[in-house]
Design a protein around this motif. Sequence first.
Motif, PDB file in Angstrom:
ATOM      1  N   VAL A   1       0.846  -1.188   0.000  1.00 36.34           N
ATOM      2  CA  VAL A   1       0.000   0.000   0.000  1.00 36.34           C
ATOM      3  C   VAL A   1       0.881   1.237   0.000  1.00 36.34           C
ATOM      4  O   VAL A   1       1.847   1.334   0.766  1.00 36.34           O
ATOM      5  N   SER A   2       0.570   2.199  -0.859  1.00 34.42           N
ATOM      6  CA  SER A   2       1.212   3.507  -0.823  1.00 34.42           C
ATOM      7  C   SER A   2       0.343   4.438   0.000  1.00 34.42           C
ATOM      8  O   SER A   2      -0.828   4.665  -0.324  1.00 34.42           O
ATOM      9  N   GLN A   3       0.926   4.976   1.071  1.00 36.76           N
ATOM     10  CA  GLN A   3       0.198   5.883   1.951  1.00 36.76           C
ATOM     11  C   GLN A   3       0.821   7.272   1.877  1.00 36.76           C
ATOM     12  O   GLN A   3       2.044   7.410   1.925  1.00 36.76           O
ATOM     13  N   THR A   4      -0.002   8.273   1.791  1.00 40.93           N
ATOM     14  CA  THR A   4       0.474   9.656   1.857  1.00 40.93           C
ATOM     15  C   THR A   4       0.132  10.220   3.231  1.00 40.93           C
ATOM     16  O   THR A   4      -1.028  10.198   3.655  1.00 40.93           O
ATOM     17  N   TRP A   5       1.170  10.702   3.916  1.00 40.01           N
ATOM     18  CA  TRP A   5       1.008  11.343   5.214  1.00 40.01           C
ATOM     19  C   TRP A   5       1.224  12.839   5.015  1.00 40.01           C
ATOM     20  O   TRP A   5       2.240  13.258   4.443  1.00 40.01           O
ATOM     21  N   ALA A   6       0.265  13.633   5.440  1.00 43.32           N
ATOM     22  CA  ALA A   6       0.239  15.063   5.113  1.00 43.32           C
ATOM     23  C   ALA A   6       0.330  15.911   6.370  1.00 43.32           C
ATOM     24  O   ALA A   6      -0.159  15.549   7.446  1.00 43.32           O
ATOM     25  N   SER A   7       0.969  17.055   6.209  1.00 47.41           N
ATOM     26  CA  SER A   7       1.033  18.060   7.273  1.00 47.41           C
ATOM     27  C   SER A   7       0.902  19.433   6.636  1.00 47.41           C
ATOM     28  O   SER A   7       1.528  19.714   5.605  1.00 47.41           O
ATOM     29  N   ASP A   8       0.081  20.289   7.234  1.00 48.47           N
ATOM     30  CA  ASP A   8      -0.053  21.654   6.723  1.00 48.47           C
ATOM     31  C   ASP A   8       1.138  22.523   7.109  1.00 48.47           C
ATOM     32  O   ASP A   8       1.416  23.535   6.459  1.00 48.47           O
ATOM     33  N   ASP A   9       1.861  22.130   8.152  1.00 46.65           N
ATOM     34  CA  ASP A   9       2.963  22.959   8.645  1.00 46.65           C
ATOM     35  C   ASP A   9       4.095  22.057   9.131  1.00 46.65           C
ATOM     36  O   ASP A   9       4.362  21.953  10.330  1.00 46.65           O
ATOM     37  N   PRO A  10       4.772  21.370   8.202  1.00 46.64           N
ATOM     38  CA  PRO A  10       5.835  20.435   8.609  1.00 46.64           C
ATOM     39  C   PRO A  10       7.005  21.170   9.236  1.00 46.64           C
ATOM     40  O   PRO A  10       7.309  22.303   8.873  1.00 46.64           O
ATOM     41  N   ASP A  11       7.686  20.477  10.188  1.00 46.85           N
ATOM     42  CA  ASP A  11       8.715  21.187  10.944  1.00 46.85           C
ATOM     43  C   ASP A  11       9.997  20.379  11.106  1.00 46.85           C
ATOM     44  O   ASP A  11      10.901  20.821  11.793  1.00 46.85           O
ATOM     45  N   LEU A  12      10.088  19.195  10.464  1.00 51.41           N
ATOM     46  CA  LEU A  12      11.276  18.383  10.696  1.00 51.41           C
ATOM     47  C   LEU A  12      11.786  17.728   9.416  1.00 51.41           C
ATOM     48  O   LEU A  12      12.930  17.934   9.026  1.00 51.41           O
ATOM     49  N   ILE A  13      10.947  16.931   8.773  1.00 52.84           N
ATOM     50  CA  ILE A  13      11.401  16.169   7.611  1.00 52.84           C
ATOM     51  C   ILE A  13      11.720  17.127   6.469  1.00 52.84           C
ATOM     52  O   ILE A  13      10.863  17.895   6.039  1.00 52.84           O
ATOM     53  N   ASP A  14      12.977  17.093   6.008  1.00 55.61           N
ATOM     54  CA  ASP A  14      13.402  18.058   4.996  1.00 55.61           C
ATOM     55  C   ASP A  14      14.085  17.397   3.805  1.00 55.61           C
ATOM     56  O   ASP A  14      14.779  18.055   3.042  1.00 55.61           O
ATOM     57  N   ASN A  15      13.909  16.074   3.645  1.00 54.56           N
ATOM     58  CA  ASN A  15      14.610  15.375   2.575  1.00 54.56           C
ATOM     59  C   ASN A  15      13.663  14.849   1.499  1.00 54.56           C
ATOM     60  O   ASN A  15      13.958  13.878   0.817  1.00 54.56           O
ATOM     61  N   VAL A  16      12.485  15.481   1.373  1.00 51.40           N
ATOM     62  CA  VAL A  16      11.515  15.112   0.334  1.00 51.40           C
ATOM     63  C   VAL A  16      11.245  16.361  -0.513  1.00 51.40           C
ATOM     64  O   VAL A  16      11.498  17.491  -0.083  1.00 51.40           O
ATOM     65  N   PRO A  17      10.740  16.186  -1.747  1.00 57.61           N
ATOM     66  CA  PRO A  17      10.481  17.358  -2.596  1.00 57.61           C
ATOM     67  C   PRO A  17       9.559  18.379  -1.948  1.00 57.61           C
ATOM     68  O   PRO A  17       9.754  19.585  -2.092  1.00 57.61           O
ATOM     69  N   ASP A  18       8.545  17.885  -1.226  1.00 56.40           N
ATOM     70  CA  ASP A  18       7.620  18.779  -0.526  1.00 56.40           C
ATOM     71  C   ASP A  18       7.297  18.140   0.820  1.00 56.40           C
ATOM     72  O   ASP A  18       6.568  17.145   0.879  1.00 56.40           O
ATOM     73  N   PRO A  19       7.854  18.648   1.920  1.00 52.37           N
ATOM     74  CA  PRO A  19       7.652  18.009   3.222  1.00 52.37           C
ATOM     75  C   PRO A  19       6.210  18.018   3.709  1.00 52.37           C
ATOM     76  O   PRO A  19       5.905  17.379   4.714  1.00 52.37           O
ATOM     77  N   ARG A  20       5.323  18.712   3.010  1.00 52.24           N
ATOM     78  CA  ARG A  20       3.906  18.633   3.392  1.00 52.24           C
ATOM     79  C   ARG A  20       3.302  17.288   2.999  1.00 52.24           C
ATOM     80  O   ARG A  20       2.208  16.937   3.455  1.00 52.24           O
ATOM     81  N   SER A  21       3.989  16.536   2.155  1.00 51.61           N
ATOM     82  CA  SER A  21       3.464  15.273   1.655  1.00 51.61           C
ATOM     83  C   SER A  21       4.564  14.221   1.682  1.00 51.61           C
ATOM     84  O   SER A  21       5.523  14.303   0.908  1.00 51.61           O
TER      85      SER A  21
END
Length: 600
Positions: free
Chosen positions: A216-236
């Motif tokens: 399963v591919s799951q998308t975990w979303a945040s409107d205001d991410p504050d830590l993960i910085d190694n993805v194209p868009d840390p909101r997703s």
Amino acid sequence: MRHQLARISAFAFVVLMTAGFGPALAAGTPGPAASAASSASGPQPYDEFIKDAQVQNGLFPIIAKGDKIYLVIAANQLDRQFIETSVPSTGFGGFGPAPGEPYVAPARMIEFTKIGGRVVLFWPNTNFLAAPGSPQAQSVAASFPDSVIAAEPIVASDASSGAVVISAGAFLGDVADLDASFRQLNDAPGHGYRLDPSRSFFTKTTAFAGNDLLEVSQTWASDDPDLIDNVPDPRSVTVRMEYNLVQPPSDGYMPRIADDRVGYFEVPYLDFGNDQTYARQTFYLSRWNFAPATPGRPSAATHPLVFTISKDVPFEYRQTVKDALLAWNEAFRRVGILNAVSVQDQPDDPAWDPEDMSHNMVRWIDTSSPQYGAEALIVNDPRTGEEINVGINVDAVVGTGDNSIYTYLVAPMRGLPDDPLARRNFVLQNLRATVLHESGHDMGLQHNYFGSFAFTAAQLQSKSFTDANGVATSVMEYVPINVWPKGTPQGDYAQVAIGSYDYHAIEYGYGYVPNARTPRDELNALHRIASAWNDPRFRFASDEDASFGNGHAIDPRSQQFDLSNDPLRWCAVEMNSEHALMDGVNRRFPSFEHPNDDAR
């Protein structure tokens, strides 16, 4: 790290995926309209339901119909227990669970029971022991709750066989409680991640004879991410989860009871079938079932542990990894189990799936934020502690880190040139030690922080001694680099040999006990083995015994990253050597055509 799961041996594709059963298989669960239609007219006949569907036959046949995925539950699979595992196949790049880690959620038994027009998926409670059919078993069943995953409408059925078809949509939800992993990353209000069902879908399904795989591919979303910085868009953040439904072992395995004096990972239970056990606590060892052909006599393992070297392991390291894994055969030979461990390379075959639970994978992991040098991956049958799948993740930092250690520490301290061949040998020696350690975990062994205290400085400086005995009595120690000052003898830099304690622990966990019909029948014989604890070769102390910060640890000899039977003297030698090293930085660094960063 407390590991939990029985290996499935043979597997096969009965029906391969047909053309068009492609990468993104089913988004979302059956909607209200589909459920209403199903309940209004009743389940469809099975033959009609699969007319425009694609079917994979296996443990549970998997049906792809439209953009949905379904499971077929045979009549004789209802009200029976299977094993369910929840494992991420992609990581967070170093921020959270790594690919292949089976510790996001424990392996659990799963059961399917038919109630009216629905099938209830639930995890039965396996935390307690009582003889089947006994009054105690009835009391346990009444006293302790199970956990329901979902109740799925029956969408199709086969009148002749009694098989029923249900949606697999429950596995699109957060079955593994990955939410807890995201909360550990950042508990700050407003910065958390949540599962987005609209961006969650099946990416792959495979039905083998012994297990089903639902990816399963799951998308975990945040409107205001504050830590993960190694993805194209840390909101997703996209995570692929793999759920396995596994046929449990039926090989007559008898659990073995743990002893605090010999370090094994344990699966804990409360035993209501025995009033003689203090606080009812019983701990079964986590161990592989080699099933020697003739127990009690030297004979071949009928269920050997086969490691597969993943395609992502660099070529230059593969032979070292293989040699380390195969080194365990000598320990098992001593207890009468021959050819216990074998190693193969991952076949160059697109139909061969490394995510199949029948494969015990050794993988090479790349992360932007390294979390570990390596880790063992263990899945147990939650009812017995029998290991059904193991593996190892090696972080790529092992390669770069060991190269740097040789360049900036070992070579300067020993007064040696930074020779590429010597550096490579150092890296391979440390990789061997790493794989010996992690595969020791795969055999069930815990850390042992007493193993460094047995040898003298002179022994540690003898290459012939450390070749035969290692730098500690156990590969399960956390030892520093065994490096001595310039002009003194030098043994191996790392633990390259299985130690005396390791042989002792394998005897406890895997040695044959004659005439034993129950785990408790083995206790007298096992007690005799464990009572050798006071011998310096066999002493054991694990993580809690080196936890001085919370006051648990009481024995100063149980330490991480110390060496020799006189660790204070060893520490003084190391400190003096490092002072001399710092005084000489400007004479050695930067070397010709190298950057000033070398000196820094």
